[in-house]
Design a protein around this motif. Structure first.
Motif, short mmCIF file in Angstrom:
data_model
loop_
_atom_site.label_atom_id
_atom_site.label_comp_id
_atom_site.label_asym_id
_atom_site.label_seq_id
_atom_site.Cartn_x
_atom_site.Cartn_y
_atom_site.Cartn_z
N THR A 175 -9.96 -2.02 -6.75
CA THR A 175 -9.36 -1.68 -8.04
C THR A 175 -7.97 -2.30 -8.10
O THR A 175 -7.42 -2.65 -7.05
CB THR A 175 -9.25 -0.15 -8.21
N LEU A 176 -7.45 -2.44 -9.29
CA LEU A 176 -6.05 -2.85 -9.42
C LEU A 176 -5.27 -1.73 -10.10
O LEU A 176 -4.30 -1.96 -10.81
CB LEU A 176 -5.95 -4.16 -10.23
N LEU A 177 -5.72 -0.51 -9.83
CA LEU A 177 -5.17 0.66 -10.50
C LEU A 177 -3.79 1.04 -9.97
O LEU A 177 -2.98 1.62 -10.69
CB LEU A 177 -6.14 1.84 -10.32
N ASP A 178 -3.53 0.74 -8.71
CA ASP A 178 -2.26 1.17 -8.11
C ASP A 178 -1.55 -0.01 -7.46
O ASP A 178 -2.11 -1.09 -7.27
CB ASP A 178 -2.49 2.29 -7.09
N GLU A 179 -0.30 0.22 -7.14
CA GLU A 179 0.56 -0.87 -6.66
C GLU A 179 0.15 -1.39 -5.29
O GLU A 179 0.40 -2.55 -4.96
CB GLU A 179 2.01 -0.39 -6.63
N PHE A 180 -0.48 -0.55 -4.46
CA PHE A 180 -0.94 -1.04 -3.17
C PHE A 180 -1.99 -2.12 -3.36
O PHE A 180 -1.97 -3.17 -2.70
CB PHE A 180 -1.50 0.09 -2.30
N GLN A 181 -2.94 -1.87 -4.26
CA GLN A 181 -4.02 -2.83 -4.45
C GLN A 181 -3.50 -4.13 -5.07
O GLN A 181 -3.90 -5.22 -4.65
CB GLN A 181 -5.12 -2.21 -5.33
N THR A 182 -2.64 -4.03 -6.06
CA THR A 182 -2.09 -5.26 -6.63
C THR A 182 -1.23 -5.99 -5.59
O THR A 182 -1.26 -7.22 -5.50
CB THR A 182 -1.24 -4.96 -7.89
N GLY A 183 -0.51 -5.22 -4.80
CA GLY A 183 0.30 -5.82 -3.74
C GLY A 183 -0.55 -6.48 -2.67
O GLY A 183 -0.16 -7.50 -2.09
N SER A 184 -1.74 -5.92 -2.41
CA SER A 184 -2.61 -6.51 -1.39
C SER A 184 -3.09 -7.89 -1.83
O SER A 184 -3.24 -8.79 -0.99
CB SER A 184 -3.81 -5.59 -1.12
N VAL A 185 -3.33 -8.07 -3.12
CA VAL A 185 -3.75 -9.38 -3.63
C VAL A 185 -2.63 -10.40 -3.39
O VAL A 185 -2.86 -11.49 -2.85
CB VAL A 185 -4.08 -9.29 -5.13
N ALA A 211 1.07 7.32 -3.60
CA ALA A 211 2.28 7.58 -4.37
C ALA A 211 2.00 7.74 -5.86
O ALA A 211 2.65 8.53 -6.54
CB ALA A 211 3.28 6.44 -4.14
N HIS A 212 1.01 6.96 -6.39
CA HIS A 212 0.75 7.08 -7.83
C HIS A 212 0.19 8.46 -8.18
O HIS A 212 0.33 8.91 -9.32
CB HIS A 212 -0.18 5.97 -8.32
N LEU A 213 -0.40 9.14 -7.21
CA LEU A 213 -0.84 10.51 -7.45
C LEU A 213 0.37 11.45 -7.52
O LEU A 213 0.35 12.45 -8.25
CB LEU A 213 -1.81 10.97 -6.36
N SER A 214 1.40 11.12 -6.76
CA SER A 214 2.62 11.94 -6.81
C SER A 214 3.33 11.81 -8.16
O SER A 214 3.98 12.75 -8.61
CB SER A 214 3.59 11.54 -5.68
#
Length: 346
Positions: free
Chosen positions: A36-46, A223-226
């Motif tokens: 997913t690209l829902l959160d910053e970790f996933q976009t950052g992983s790309v 973090a996005h859940l926080s």
């Protein structure tokens, strides 16, 4: 003479071309299956995988499954038909993607598991954070916070998990709860935010603050859940510090919440190092060479490769981020990519 000079220049141009990055890129194309690209970790992983794989000579293409298992299964089938040098998979669902991994490897395509470990079938390499250890670190921090507030390690903790189909959150839960067992005066309420949706986490926090207004600490597994948890607390009239908060992935939004006084601790997931490790070992993966167990330096972090039943596995440690060290540029949440160039492991 003119023909001779042209021939010499042609040979030199060819020689030069073989020494440039363009030649390095000819090592082939690797596909990254991001869940997913829902959160910053996933976009950052790309971004991180693109950065490091380019440094070692591979092109990378990314396919986003939008957190849908059937979409990722379909993408895997399409990519297998393209016969890439390797597939990097961060699985939406670790059980459902097992047949796809086996199909890729049967077709001669190496599969790297990224961030989300799959132990039910062999892969060619796995790069993960020490997720159980992240749970341990979170438990240590929770103990400190509860003791500081209540005089001893006691109280009530709301643990907001991610999607239960994701081993990342299950491992953190395992690590957290196994260390908290030593403190029977701590009651832990654990609920999943399905699909990792922030709105689901917000609803959980809003409902639980009504049912259990004496909650001392909320521990969200991202973090996005926080962020959603804070919105629910604000809606309930709470202010920073009224309820203690922790998260576990080190995203920029988490670091911002620390600076604003809402979040006490963010346990970092070492995104840059996880991606760098994939690049360091990609030549061996693509060429189906042995990956030897042992300790490796990955962007300055001591990381360990072990040989597991599911293949070579590198585990990279996380770290606790608090208001005292939140501005350290080494944390990926500060979005300052490492300047060190990754080199292939020989």
């Amino acid at each position: 003479m003119k023909r001779i000079l042209l021939a010499v220049f042609g040979i030199l141009a060819l020689a030069f071309a073989t020494l440039t990055p363009a030649f390095a890129q000819s090592k082939g194309t690797v596909y990254y299956m991001v869940p997913t690209l829902l959160d910053e970790f996933q976009t950052g992983s790309v971004t991180a995988l693109e950065l490091f794989l380019k440094q070692v000579g591979y092109e990378i293409k990314t396919l986003n499954a939008d957190n849908k298992t059937d979409a990722q299964q379909s993408q895997m089938n399409d990519v297998i038909a393209l016969k890439p040098k390797a597939i990097i998979l961060a699985a939406v669902d670790f059980n459902a993607l097992k047949p796809s991994i086996e199909a890729a490897r049967a077709a001669g395509i190496p599969v790297v598991e990224f961030d989300r470990q799959i132990t039910s079938t062999p892969s060619d390499f796995t790069s993960v954070a020490g997720t159980v250890e992240i749970g341990h670190i979170a438990a240590d921090q929770a103990q400190k916070l509860l003791k500081a507030k209540n005089g001893s390690v006691k109280g009530k903790v709301l643990q907001v998990l991610g999607d239960p189909g994701d081993p990342y959150t299950l491992d953190i839960q395992k690590g957290f709860e196994e260390k908290m067992k030593a403190f029977p005066d701590v009651k832990i309420i654990s609920l999943p935010a399905m699909q990792w949706e922030a709105s689901n986490a917000g609803t959980i926090v809003a409902d639980q603050m009504l049912a259990n207004p004496d909650i001392d600490l909320i521990f969200s597994h991202a973090a996005h859940l926080s962020v959603a948890a804070v919105a629910s607390l604000e809606a309930a009239g709470k202010k920073p510090g009224d309820v203690m908060l922790m998260s576990s992935n080190g995203a920029p939004v988490g670091l911002d919440l620390i600076r604003k006084g809402w979040l006490n601790v963010e346990v970092e997931q070492p995104l840059y190092a996880q991606a760098a490790a994939v690049a360091m070992f990609m030549d061996k993966v693509a060429n189906k060479q042995e990956i030897k167990p042992g300790d490796y330096d990955v962007l300055g972090l001591k990381s360990t490769v072990t040989k597991e039943a599911w293949g070579p596995n590198i585990k990279i440690p996380g770290a606790a981020i608090t208001k005292e060290n939140v501005d350290n540029p080494a944390f990926w949440g500060n979005q300052k990519a490492p300047t060190d160039t990754v080199k292939p492991v020989e």
